[in-house]
Scaffold this active site. Structure first.
Site, PDB file in Angstrom:
ATOM      1  N   TYR A   1       0.865  -1.182   0.000  1.00  0.00           N
ATOM      2  CA  TYR A   1       0.000   0.000   0.000  1.00  0.00           C
ATOM      3  C   TYR A   1       0.899   1.228   0.000  1.00  0.00           C
ATOM      4  O   TYR A   1       1.598   1.488   0.975  1.00  0.00           O
ATOM      5  CB  TYR A   1      -0.897  -0.051   1.236  1.00  0.00           C
ATOM      6  CG  TYR A   1      -1.865   1.094   1.441  1.00  0.00           C
ATOM      7  CD1 TYR A   1      -2.084   2.074   0.494  1.00  0.00           C
ATOM      8  CD2 TYR A   1      -2.593   1.167   2.632  1.00  0.00           C
ATOM      9  CE1 TYR A   1      -2.983   3.108   0.713  1.00  0.00           C
ATOM     10  CE2 TYR A   1      -3.503   2.191   2.867  1.00  0.00           C
ATOM     11  CZ  TYR A   1      -3.684   3.153   1.910  1.00  0.00           C
ATOM     12  OH  TYR A   1      -4.576   4.172   2.143  1.00  0.00           O
TER      13      TYR A   1
ATOM     14  N   LYS B   1      -1.649  -1.143  -3.942  1.00  0.00           N
ATOM     15  CA  LYS B   1      -2.589  -0.026  -4.005  1.00  0.00           C
ATOM     16  C   LYS B   1      -1.782   1.257  -4.071  1.00  0.00           C
ATOM     17  O   LYS B   1      -0.964   1.533  -3.189  1.00  0.00           O
ATOM     18  CB  LYS B   1      -3.509  -0.004  -2.779  1.00  0.00           C
ATOM     19  CG  LYS B   1      -4.465   1.190  -2.803  1.00  0.00           C
ATOM     20  CD  LYS B   1      -5.298   1.302  -1.530  1.00  0.00           C
ATOM     21  CE  LYS B   1      -6.201   2.536  -1.595  1.00  0.00           C
ATOM     22  NZ  LYS B   1      -6.983   2.749  -0.350  1.00  0.00           N
TER      23      LYS B   1
END
Length: 300
Positions: A135, A164
């Site tokens: 992330y 992400k």
């Protein structure tokens, strides 16, 4: 279909007024999200206030989500802590409980050099026995998880399956895709902002993980279906709605108390509270949110 497109909702977390977890409220949140047709839920992401939850609250929320979401949609659990051992322990707990994967943002407060970033993620990936998403959120961590570090991590850790990218500049995500997918075609890269879904998917990405799916899951799911089918008119129609809704992110800092207020206005049975020091929307913010929602709902 021109491209597979997935939309995940980073679910908000419901609390009672005293700061304890609201079991019924959280179930109501997930039911609302799933009823809209999105592909999965990311539990305890930034929108879910993971940074302010106690270890006990995190485990309770994981168990509850596995019971209510597991098997109905993908369930990815944010497990990042500021220590490697704490992150590994929570990741193992989530995977053992039945989560499909975990997602880990890098440690925040100090900016880090690439060698430190790589060592931190590598130490976690070595000890997490399941699928792991990276992330990247440089606006909050103070540094960027770039393609070079990511490539080295992918070579060493086959359990790192996705990424992400919470960066508004879609060119940043495009660089990840163009540099990594030729070598790792199964690597799943998600946009961290709703509006970037179309560009990211048509560049080879997997989809988006966007906060607007808490408020309008049916719109976000429809956007992903339109992109997946290659229906240009439907894509344009959904893109315009999403673009308009992106104004929500600018109405308050942070924006998740506004999301909760909007969800309540739509009939979701959760309380308005968030963890300290986050405040409920001001009357002006609530009015602006209502006007934004009305404008989007009136769009052709």
């Amino acid at each position: 279909m021109s491209a597979m497109a997935r939309f995940y909702a980073p679910a908000v977390t419901a609390f009672h007024d005293d700061g304890t977890l609201d079991t019924e409220g959280n179930v109501a949140v997930w039911e609302h999200i799933l009823s809209g047709g999105v592909d999965g839920i990311v539990l305890m992401g930034s929108t879910g206030e993971f940074f302010a939850l106690t270890p006990e609250q995190k485990r309770t929320l994981i168990d509850l989500a596995v019971r209510h979401v597991g098997g109905r949609a993908d369930l990815i659990v944010g497990t990042a802590c500021l220590r490697v051992d704490d992150t590994v322990e929570l990741s193992r707990y989530a995977l053992d409980a039945g989560a499909d994967a975990v997602m880990v943002v890098g440690p925040y407060y100090f900016a880090l050099e690439d060698a430190a970033i790589e060592a931190w993620f590598s130490a976690i990936a070595d000890r997490v026995p399941g699928d792991l998403y990276l992330y990247n959120f440089p606006a909050r961590t103070g540094y960027d998880l770039g393609p070079e570090v990511t490539r080295r991590l992918l070579h060493r850790h086959p359990n790192i399956v996705g990424y992400k990218d919470t960066v508004l500049e879609v060119g940043h995500t495009r660089r990840l895709l163009t540099e990594l997918l030729p070598e790792f075609p199964g690597f799943r890269v998600f946009a961290g902002f709703d509006e970037n879904l179309h560009h990211v998917v048509t560049s080879g990405g997997a989809g988006a993980i966007g906060g607007l799916a808490n408020l309008y899951p049916e719109l976000c799911a429809g956007y992903a279906r339109a992109v997946g089918s290659g229906d240009a008119a439907a894509i344009a129609r959904h893109q315009r709605r999403i673009d308009r809704l992106m104004g929500l992110y600018d109405l308050a800092a942070p924006f998740f108390p506004l999301l909760k207020a909007g969800m309540i206005a739509r009939g979701v049975r959760l309380g308005p509270g968030s963890t300290a020091p986050h405040q409920p929307p001001t009357p002006a913010q609530a009015e602006a949110l209502a006007a934004l929602m009305a404008a989007v709902e009136d769009m052709p």
